[in-house]
Design an enzyme around this catalytic site. Sequence first.
Site, PDB file in Angstrom:
ATOM      1  N   CYS A  49      -2.016   0.419  -7.461  1.00  0.00           N
ATOM      2  CA  CYS A  49      -1.834   0.303  -6.010  1.00  0.00           C
ATOM      3  C   CYS A  49      -3.141   0.545  -5.263  1.00  0.00           C
ATOM      4  O   CYS A  49      -3.549  -0.250  -4.426  1.00  0.00           O
ATOM      5  CB  CYS A  49      -0.754   1.291  -5.559  1.00  0.00           C
ATOM      6  SG  CYS A  49      -0.613   1.399  -3.779  1.00  0.00           S
ATOM      7  N   CYS A 104      -1.952  -3.012  -4.036  1.00  0.00           N
ATOM      8  CA  CYS A 104      -1.509  -3.018  -2.635  1.00  0.00           C
ATOM      9  C   CYS A 104      -2.643  -2.782  -1.621  1.00  0.00           C
ATOM     10  O   CYS A 104      -2.773  -3.530  -0.651  1.00  0.00           O
ATOM     11  CB  CYS A 104      -0.463  -1.936  -2.379  1.00  0.00           C
ATOM     12  SG  CYS A 104       0.547  -1.476  -3.785  1.00  0.00           S
ATOM     13  N   LYS A 130      -5.642  -5.289  -1.641  1.00  0.00           N
ATOM     14  CA  LYS A 130      -5.044  -6.588  -1.270  1.00  0.00           C
ATOM     15  C   LYS A 130      -4.739  -6.646   0.221  1.00  0.00           C
ATOM     16  O   LYS A 130      -5.067  -7.618   0.895  1.00  0.00           O
ATOM     17  CB  LYS A 130      -3.769  -6.798  -2.068  1.00  0.00           C
ATOM     18  CG  LYS A 130      -3.004  -8.031  -1.647  1.00  0.00           C
ATOM     19  CD  LYS A 130      -1.562  -7.957  -2.023  1.00  0.00           C
ATOM     20  CE  LYS A 130      -0.766  -7.024  -1.149  1.00  0.00           C
ATOM     21  NZ  LYS A 130       0.602  -6.830  -1.604  1.00  0.00           N
ATOM     22  N   TYR A 173       4.929 -13.113  -5.987  1.00  0.00           N
ATOM     23  CA  TYR A 173       4.331 -12.670  -4.727  1.00  0.00           C
ATOM     24  C   TYR A 173       2.823 -12.491  -4.821  1.00  0.00           C
ATOM     25  O   TYR A 173       2.108 -12.746  -3.851  1.00  0.00           O
ATOM     26  CB  TYR A 173       5.044 -11.414  -4.190  1.00  0.00           C
ATOM     27  CG  TYR A 173       4.644 -10.108  -4.826  1.00  0.00           C
ATOM     28  CD1 TYR A 173       3.660  -9.314  -4.249  1.00  0.00           C
ATOM     29  CD2 TYR A 173       5.248  -9.641  -5.987  1.00  0.00           C
ATOM     30  CE1 TYR A 173       3.291  -8.098  -4.812  1.00  0.00           C
ATOM     31  CE2 TYR A 173       4.897  -8.439  -6.559  1.00  0.00           C
ATOM     32  CZ  TYR A 173       3.922  -7.668  -5.970  1.00  0.00           C
ATOM     33  OH  TYR A 173       3.559  -6.472  -6.536  1.00  0.00           O
ATOM     34  N   GLU A 181       0.366 -14.405  -2.330  1.00  0.00           N
ATOM     35  CA  GLU A 181      -0.487 -13.632  -1.417  1.00  0.00           C
ATOM     36  C   GLU A 181      -1.950 -14.028  -1.568  1.00  0.00           C
ATOM     37  O   GLU A 181      -2.657 -14.226  -0.569  1.00  0.00           O
ATOM     38  CB  GLU A 181      -0.310 -12.132  -1.685  1.00  0.00           C
ATOM     39  CG  GLU A 181       1.040 -11.623  -1.211  1.00  0.00           C
ATOM     40  CD  GLU A 181       1.301 -10.157  -1.528  1.00  0.00           C
ATOM     41  OE1 GLU A 181       2.145  -9.558  -0.858  1.00  0.00           O
ATOM     42  OE2 GLU A 181       0.673  -9.609  -2.458  1.00  0.00           O
ATOM     43  N   HIS A 190      12.921  -6.748  24.428  1.00  0.00           N
ATOM     44  CA  HIS A 190      12.464  -8.034  24.914  1.00  0.00           C
ATOM     45  C   HIS A 190      11.090  -7.923  25.552  1.00  0.00           C
ATOM     46  O   HIS A 190      10.832  -6.939  26.238  1.00  0.00           O
ATOM     47  CB  HIS A 190      13.475  -8.547  25.958  1.00  0.00           C
ATOM     48  CG  HIS A 190      13.137  -9.912  26.469  1.00  0.00           C
ATOM     49  ND1 HIS A 190      13.283 -11.047  25.699  1.00  0.00           N
ATOM     50  CD2 HIS A 190      12.647 -10.301  27.671  1.00  0.00           C
ATOM     51  CE1 HIS A 190      12.900 -12.094  26.414  1.00  0.00           C
ATOM     52  NE2 HIS A 190      12.507 -11.671  27.606  1.00  0.00           N
ATOM     53  N   GLU A 223      14.231  -9.296  18.394  1.00  0.00           N
ATOM     54  CA  GLU A 223      15.464  -9.288  19.200  1.00  0.00           C
ATOM     55  C   GLU A 223      16.462 -10.337  18.708  1.00  0.00           C
ATOM     56  O   GLU A 223      17.665 -10.202  18.906  1.00  0.00           O
ATOM     57  CB  GLU A 223      15.167  -9.458  20.689  1.00  0.00           C
ATOM     58  CG  GLU A 223      14.601 -10.794  21.089  1.00  0.00           C
ATOM     59  CD  GLU A 223      14.271 -10.843  22.598  1.00  0.00           C
ATOM     60  OE1 GLU A 223      15.174 -10.623  23.409  1.00  0.00           O
ATOM     61  OE2 GLU A 223      13.092 -11.106  22.934  1.00  0.00           O
TER      62      GLU A 223
HETATM   63  C1  LIG Z   1      -2.391  -7.416  -6.859  1.00  0.00           C
HETATM   64  C2  LIG Z   1      -1.213  -6.475  -6.709  1.00  0.00           C
HETATM   65  C3  LIG Z   1      -0.672  -6.279  -5.470  1.00  0.00           C
HETATM   66  C4  LIG Z   1       0.405  -5.417  -5.293  1.00  0.00           C
HETATM   67  N1  LIG Z   1       0.924  -5.247  -4.047  1.00  0.00           N
HETATM   68  C5  LIG Z   1       1.950  -4.400  -3.852  1.00  0.00           C
HETATM   69  C6  LIG Z   1       2.460  -4.183  -2.550  1.00  0.00           C
HETATM   70  O1  LIG Z   1       2.004  -4.781  -1.571  1.00  0.00           O
HETATM   71  N2  LIG Z   1       3.468  -3.297  -2.401  1.00  0.00           N
HETATM   72  C7  LIG Z   1       4.004  -2.615  -3.472  1.00  0.00           C
HETATM   73  O2  LIG Z   1       4.914  -1.801  -3.270  1.00  0.00           O
HETATM   74  N3  LIG Z   1       3.535  -2.825  -4.729  1.00  0.00           N
HETATM   75  C8  LIG Z   1       2.522  -3.685  -4.942  1.00  0.00           C
HETATM   76  N4  LIG Z   1       2.028  -3.868  -6.203  1.00  0.00           N
HETATM   77  C9  LIG Z   1       2.677  -3.178  -7.343  1.00  0.00           C
HETATM   78  C10 LIG Z   1       2.212  -1.717  -7.448  1.00  0.00           C
HETATM   79  O3  LIG Z   1       0.819  -1.668  -7.466  1.00  0.00           O
HETATM   80  C11 LIG Z   1       2.802  -1.077  -8.693  1.00  0.00           C
HETATM   81  O4  LIG Z   1       4.204  -1.245  -8.683  1.00  0.00           O
HETATM   82  C12 LIG Z   1       2.482   0.406  -8.785  1.00  0.00           C
HETATM   83  O5  LIG Z   1       1.100   0.634  -8.750  1.00  0.00           O
HETATM   84  C13 LIG Z   1       3.079   0.985 -10.061  1.00  0.00           C
HETATM   85  O6  LIG Z   1       2.707   2.331 -10.200  1.00  0.00           O
HETATM   86  P1  LIG Z   1       2.715   3.017 -11.638  1.00  0.00           P
HETATM   87  O7  LIG Z   1       2.480   4.464 -11.402  1.00  0.00           O
HETATM   88  O8  LIG Z   1       3.912   2.618 -12.384  1.00  0.00           O
HETATM   89  O9  LIG Z   1       1.506   2.369 -12.433  1.00  0.00           O
HETATM   90  P2  LIG Z   1      -0.021   2.207 -12.069  1.00  0.00           P
HETATM   91  O10 LIG Z   1      -0.283   2.432 -10.638  1.00  0.00           O
HETATM   92  O11 LIG Z   1      -0.436   0.916 -12.655  1.00  0.00           O
HETATM   93  O12 LIG Z   1      -0.726   3.403 -12.842  1.00  0.00           O
HETATM   94  C14 LIG Z   1      -0.794   3.440 -14.229  1.00  0.00           C
HETATM   95  C15 LIG Z   1      -2.094   4.139 -14.618  1.00  0.00           C
HETATM   96  O13 LIG Z   1      -2.041   4.502 -15.992  1.00  0.00           O
HETATM   97  C16 LIG Z   1      -3.328   4.342 -16.549  1.00  0.00           C
HETATM   98  N5  LIG Z   1      -3.135   4.261 -17.996  1.00  0.00           N
HETATM   99  C17 LIG Z   1      -2.480   3.301 -18.693  1.00  0.00           C
HETATM  100  N6  LIG Z   1      -2.416   3.642 -20.003  1.00  0.00           N
HETATM  101  C18 LIG Z   1      -3.052   4.833 -20.127  1.00  0.00           C
HETATM  102  C19 LIG Z   1      -3.294   5.706 -21.222  1.00  0.00           C
HETATM  103  N7  LIG Z   1      -2.844   5.438 -22.467  1.00  0.00           N
HETATM  104  N8  LIG Z   1      -3.995   6.856 -21.009  1.00  0.00           N
HETATM  105  C20 LIG Z   1      -4.436   7.158 -19.750  1.00  0.00           C
HETATM  106  N9  LIG Z   1      -4.210   6.371 -18.675  1.00  0.00           N
HETATM  107  C21 LIG Z   1      -3.520   5.235 -18.864  1.00  0.00           C
HETATM  108  C22 LIG Z   1      -3.844   3.070 -15.887  1.00  0.00           C
HETATM  109  O14 LIG Z   1      -5.246   2.994 -15.938  1.00  0.00           O
HETATM  110  C23 LIG Z   1      -3.316   3.237 -14.465  1.00  0.00           C
HETATM  111  O15 LIG Z   1      -4.244   3.883 -13.637  1.00  0.00           O
HETATM  112  C24 LIG Z   1       0.938  -4.723  -6.418  1.00  0.00           C
HETATM  113  C25 LIG Z   1       0.388  -4.914  -7.689  1.00  0.00           C
HETATM  114  C26 LIG Z   1      -0.678  -5.783  -7.839  1.00  0.00           C
HETATM  115  C27 LIG Z   1      -1.264  -5.993  -9.208  1.00  0.00           C
END
Ligand SMILES: Cc1cc2nc3c(=O)[nH]c(=O)nc-3n(C[C@H](O)[C@H](O)[C@H](O)COP(=O)(O)OP(=O)(O)OC[C@H]3O[C@@H](n4cnc5c(N)ncnc54)[C@H](O)[C@@H]3O)c2cc1C
Length: 460
Positions: free
Chosen positions: A43, A48, A51, A179, A183, A437, A442
């Site tokens: 994110c 997010c 972006k 999406y 986007e 309005h 609305e």
């Molecule tokens: C381009 C794009 C735009 C998006 N726009 C939106 C939006 O507008 N609104 C919205 O709600 N969502 C959006 N999302 C989705 C949103 O970013 C994700 O749903 C959210 O970040 C998921 O969070 P998470 O904690 O599951 O994983 P992540 O945020 O992906 O975090 C996982 C972390 O784990 C780390 N990791 C992985 N494996 C290991 C390991 N073995 N050891 C140590 N670290 C590790 C990774 O490096 C990463 O930092 C978007 C996604 C993308 C790709």
Amino acid sequence: MADQQVDLFVIGAGSGGVRAARVASHYGARVMIAEEYRVGGTCVIRGCVPKKLLVYASRLSDEFEDAEGYGWNVPEPTFHWPTLTANVAREVARLEAAYTTTLERLKVTLVKGRAVLEDAHTIRLADGARVCAETILIATGAWPHYGPKIPGLEHAISSNEAFHLRELPRRIVIQGGGYISVEFANIFAGLGSEVTLVYRGQNILRGFDDDIREHLRSEMTRRGITIICGHMVAAIERRGTEFLIRLSDNRTITADKVMFAIGRRPNVMGMALERLGIELAEHGGIAVDAYSRSSVANIYAVGDVTNRVNLTPVAIREGHAFADTLYGGKPTPVDHINVPTAVFSEPEIGVVGLTEAQARQRLNKVDIYKTSFRPMKATLSGRDTRIFMKLVVDGTSDQVVGCHIAGSCAAELIQVLGIAVKMKATKADFDATMAVHPTAGEELVTIREKTVSYGRVAAE
Ligand SMILES: Cc1cc2nc3c(=O)[nH]c(=O)nc-3n(C[C@H](O)[C@H](O)[C@H](O)COP(=O)(O)OP(=O)(O)OC[C@H]3O[C@@H](n4cnc5c(N)ncnc54)[C@H](O)[C@@H]3O)c2cc1C
């Protein structure tokens, strides 16, 4: 022998992992969190946040054009991509530092580097050290996938790289209909690129209401984006500084960049989940119950790695609920029904609840209210665009079960409409609400005429 002992070890410092770690530590647990890349996760670092900043930049081109009808004389604007990406990178770094500081302040131990599971209680860190944890939370997120191998696939970038391009591509082909691809198609088009969107399905934004899909497609086409559905990129050939892209119907397109945004897969590779007996669901994510507990009693998973609803607020809510359940004495299941969501396209999309097709499958009687109108701002600017709104109503209970909006501020509107839908507001409640309005919103409380009404015919 483990080098350290903790109550909770979180793998992944993204939206879900950071929230879980913070809240668990606040409740008094000894927490360690590992991050292999940058704190903040998708994110903050490559999703997010950066972006949305690009979306703001891309929309300014319309503002410059629209200003003229309102009496402004704006000299021909110029755009400098390196300035934008440098500013975005600075903001991302600021947020990453803020996340890190918060973890430190809450006494969460942050270890930089990859963490892997050795057994149900032991984590091995990148430097070989072992940590013993009573509970493990997997919050490793998801990763873009590129689909089947095609010639020249190595030339395609994903959204990860799109934030770091040295220059704005003059022509870009984006493959994908979800999406993220939609986007980025709008971002690049708004900044001045010539954009072709290629999607193998029949229409973009699969899973969204059909009227919204159709509306967005025609608006994007009107804005000059070429949308090719029913075909795929079959090969990419480098020709000097540009690429020749061959589609599945053999037509070719020349572009400066090719981006694939065809989906993201749960980050479970190399985690030895199977060896530990951690089951995966059919969709490839870690299978969990309503409390995010996996098939191994002390191992939990939240966020995109569970492939439930892959959005930041959902990952955060799951992480918070996990910590409340385990360390706060408040067992909290997460409700994934009626999650409002937005697509930051042009026009913006905001949706919550059932689509018309879903409602017709699930309910006996469905009433549809639709409206499409020219936004007031477009009267003086002369912009050729329309706003579309649709309410899906359970014809038996009068409950509004779905709202679908395409138009400026749709994301802001849907956040608030999400409350009404969650509270089971009826169409009569909408009608009883006074309009604000003059606004676009609305219309939502003044649509009186049913567009169509469906009743299920009892089977003979
Ligand atoms: C381009 C794009 C735009 C998006 N726009 C939106 C939006 O507008 N609104 C919205 O709600 N969502 C959006 N999302 C989705 C949103 O970013 C994700 O749903 C959210 O970040 C998921 O969070 P998470 O904690 O599951 O994983 P992540 O945020 O992906 O975090 C996982 C972390 O784990 C780390 N990791 C992985 N494996 C290991 C390991 N073995 N050891 C140590 N670290 C590790 C990774 O490096 C990463 O930092 C978007 C996604 C993308 C790709």
